[in-house]
Structure formats: structure tokens, C-alpha cells
Design a protein around this motif. Structure first.
Motif, PDB file in Angstrom:
ATOM      1  N   THR A 167       1.026  -1.433  -0.098  1.00 51.59           N
ATOM      2  CA  THR A 167       0.327  -0.438   0.206  1.00 51.59           C
ATOM      3  C   THR A 167       0.849   1.228   0.207  1.00 51.59           C
ATOM      4  O   THR A 167       0.292   2.700  -0.011  1.00 51.59           O
ATOM      5  N   SER A 168       2.207   1.507   0.477  1.00 53.28           N
ATOM      6  CA  SER A 168       2.697   2.141   0.782  1.00 53.28           C
ATOM      7  C   SER A 168       3.948   2.290   1.025  1.00 53.28           C
ATOM      8  O   SER A 168       4.591   0.616   1.453  1.00 53.28           O
ATOM      9  N   TYR A 169       4.815   3.291   1.216  1.00 58.74           N
ATOM     10  CA  TYR A 169       6.500   3.266   1.886  1.00 58.74           C
ATOM     11  C   TYR A 169       6.466   4.440   3.004  1.00 58.74           C
ATOM     12  O   TYR A 169       5.986   5.326   2.489  1.00 58.74           O
ATOM     13  N   ILE A 170       7.724   4.247   3.956  1.00 61.46           N
ATOM     14  CA  ILE A 170       7.853   5.088   5.057  1.00 61.46           C
ATOM     15  C   ILE A 170       9.669   5.484   4.948  1.00 61.46           C
ATOM     16  O   ILE A 170      10.325   4.061   4.091  1.00 61.46           O
ATOM     17  N   THR A 171      10.118   6.724   4.844  1.00 61.93           N
ATOM     18  CA  THR A 171      11.544   6.530   4.063  1.00 61.93           C
ATOM     19  C   THR A 171      12.074   7.259   5.109  1.00 61.93           C
ATOM     20  O   THR A 171      11.537   8.406   6.273  1.00 61.93           O
ATOM     21  N   TRP A 172      13.172   7.033   5.800  1.00 59.11           N
ATOM     22  CA  TRP A 172      13.884   6.811   6.488  1.00 59.11           C
ATOM     23  C   TRP A 172      14.325   8.199   6.238  1.00 59.11           C
ATOM     24  O   TRP A 172      15.978   7.793   5.386  1.00 59.11           O
TER      25      TRP A 172
END
Length: 350
Positions: free
Chosen positions: A234-239
């Protein structure tokens, strides 16, 4: 300008917007922070030298933390900052500039930092708990919050690669940081892509979210893992990684052609789950710490998204990953600590 003054930033990179704070947010804040603890606010000028120069003073400001240069026998100021700063493995022989913290002479407490910036409705709420006194009221709310806090941390030292996942039951959230193979010596055993994909993760959830950390090389492979385990990507998180002085993106040690200065966490969904949508963004900006240690902010994001009562599991965790309300599994944990009688019975039978 007034809005900016109501954003409280902490030395670990975390921050809270007091202007938009509601009662749930206040309770979460009080659960994590000690009102009497020091508010380690970093000076806007970052280094002590710059603070003195800009303020035309012989001493830096006294109520904020600064960074001062550290020196070794090969130190050369003309070379500028080390790319790795506090993450430098070769400090004794590195000729670039490094820093250490210089604490504030008269630091504010966390209460002093927030007392004049809380929204009026929260001030009234707190004072109603403290006979008209804000500090007393916040302490009362904090003590009540601690008494009703999340369940204690649980963990199991085990080899995840051979673990029959069904023994653990079902979870609302699964967080995984697999030991993807990379061309670098690391303090843990690395698995092949196929071994990671073959993990029986599908047995851990009927309805819920999965958060899967991937390397740049394994981005497509990670999406394939989610699909094989029964999730919709569904999505991704960037650090985005900051360095010790929180002023620039940290230089990474991985990458064949370009140094990696960020990491990616894929998000997958299975079935139906109630979520608190719209509370957080998809970018985390936080300082790099030990090798492979991921940002603390992700836990808070997940907890806000699914709520405190959700059952949460982390795989391939280490001691620094242990957290209230979570079950953590990995082969570098200090023994086993199971507090849930149902899980303890199933684990004994296993």
C-alpha cells in the motif's frame, strides 16, 4: 512565527506540535516524557563557536545544548566535518572534525518548555486535575497514564528461520527488519533473499498491517515477499538519516555507486483493520545510531495508527528494540520474557 515557537524539538530529533495537540496526544506525550527531566534543546546555531560568534559573546547561551569540536592527534580543522561524525568507526585516526555534546548550563525542564505553549483547552483540562495548578494537574494526568500504561515488553530469544509462526497466534501489526544480504561485514548472520521469502509470515495475521524494512537492492524483492505472504503493498515510509548535529543527512556506508542516506520501510495490508488515519506523514527524519538500528519514531507512528490495544510483533529485534506493548523475537535477545499466560502456555508446548 508563533506557530513555530509551539513546536517543541528534542535532541533525539523527535518533536511535538503543541498548537495541534489534543487530549490523546497529550496523554501519549506524558507517557513518554518526564516533566521534571531536562529539556535538551539544541541551540539554533548548533555549535558553541557559531553561537558565540553570532551573539558576539565570550560564552554560548546558557539554556541550550551545543556541540563542541573533539580533537585527536591527527585532527585537521581545514578538512571540515567527518561524513560519519558520531558514527565514525575510526575516530582515533580520522583527521576530520568530530563533535561532542556540551550540556546547557541552566537547562529548562520539559515542563518549563511547554507550560506557556499548551492549547488553552488542555491547560483548563490539566488545571481541573490540579486544583487550578497546571504543573500539579499535568503530574496527576501523567501518574494516571503510567498506571494505565501499555503492557510490559515481552521477548523471546529464538531462531526465527526455523520457528513455526503459528505458535505465536495472530497480530494486528508485524514489523520486520530482515537480515538482507549485503556486501558488508555485520554483527549478525545474513539470510538469502529466498530464505527470507520462505519465512511463514502469512500465519501471523488475518487482518492487519505489516512493516518491512528493505535495502535498496531488495526493494522489488520486498514487494514480492509481501505478495507471497498475502498482503497488498500500500505504501512505504522513508527514513532520511541525519548525523550527530542534526544539520545534514548522514553519509551511509552501503551502496555500490552512491552512498545510501535513507532507508525504506514497505507497508502492506491484509484483510480489514480499523486505523487512525492521517495522523502522521510518510517521512521520518531521525539521527543514525548503532549499526542496523532503526528510528524510534516508527514505533510511535505505528502505535498511533493502530492504537495501544493492538497486538504488535517485531521480528529480528535486538535488545534496543524491546518496547512496552510489543512482543520481540530474535536470536540476540537477553533470554526470554513472556508475560502473557496464553502465549507462555503455547510456547512451553512448542
Amino acid at each position: 512565527m508563533e506557530e513555530q515557537q509551539r513546536i517543541i524539538k528534542f535532541v533525539d530529533g523527535s518533536k511535538i506540535s503543541l498548537a495541534n495537540l489534543d487530549e490523546k496526544g497529550l496523554i501519549a506525550f506524558l507517557r513518554e516524557k518526564d516533566l521534571d527531566g531536562p529539556y535538551k534543546k539544541v541551540c539554533q546555531h548548533i555549535t558553541a563557536n557559531k553561537c558565540m560568534r553570532i551573539n558576539d559573546s565570550e560564552e554560548p547561551c546558557i539554556d541550550k545544548l551545543h556541540y563542541v569540536r573533539r580533537s585527536n592527534q591527527v585532527y585537521n580543522l581545514r578538512l571540515g566535518d567527518c561524513s560519519y561524525l558520531s558514527g565514525c568507526y575510526n575516530y582515533d585516526t580520522c583527521p576530520f572534525v568530530h563533535y561532542k555534546e556540551q550540556p546547557a548550563v541552566k537547562p529548562q525542564t520539559i515542563f518549563e518548555a511547554i507550560e506557556h505553549s499548551l492549547p488553552e483547552h488542555l491547560v483548563r483540562k490539566a488545571k481541573s486535575h490540579g486544583n487550578g495548578d497546571l504543573y500539579t494537574g499535568l503530574k496527576a494526568i501523567q501518574e494516571n497514564t503510567v498506571q494505565k500504561s501499555k503492557p510490559p515488553a515481552q521477548w523471546i530469544n529464538t531462531d526465527i528461520s526455523i520457528l513455526p509462526m503459528k505458535v505465536l497466534g495472530k497480530f494486528d501489526v508485524v514489523l520486520i527488519d530482515p537480515p538482507w544480504p549485503i556486501h558488508m561485514k555485520l554483527p549478525y548472520h545474513q539470510m538469502t533473499d529466498q530464505d527470507i521469502m520462505s519465512l511463514p509470515i502469512q500465519h501471523l495475521q488475518d487482518d492487519g498491517l505489516i512493516f518491512l524494512w528493505v535495502t535498496s537492492r531488495a526493494l522489488e524483492k520486498g514487494i514480492q515477499c509481501l505478495e507471497k505472504w498475502g498482503y497488498i503493498f500500500t505504501s512505504y515510509i522513508t527514513w532520511a538519516k541525519t548525523n550527530q548535529i542534526n544539520s545534514t543527512i548522514a553519509t551511509g556506508r552501503t551502496g555500490h555507486w552512491l552512498n545510501h542516506m535513507k532507508e525504506t520501510c514497505l507497508v502492506g495490508r491484509k484483510g480489514n483493520i480499523e486505523l487512525n488515519n492521517g495522523l502522521d506523514g510518510d517521512v521520518i527524519i531521525e539521527q543514525v545510531r548503532e549499526t542496523s538500528r532503526k528510528p524510534e519514531k516508527l514505533y510511535a507512528m505505528i502505535e498511533r495508527l493502530v492504537g495501544d490495544n493492538a497486538r504488535k510483533l517485531e521480528l529480528f529485534g535486538r535488545q534496543h528494540n524491546l518496547r512496552h506493548g510489543w512482543l520481540t523475537l530474535g536470536n540476540q535477545l537477553p533470554g526470554t520474557n513472556i508475560r502473557d499466560p496464553w502465549l507462555e502456555l503455547r510456547w512451553r508446548r512448542y
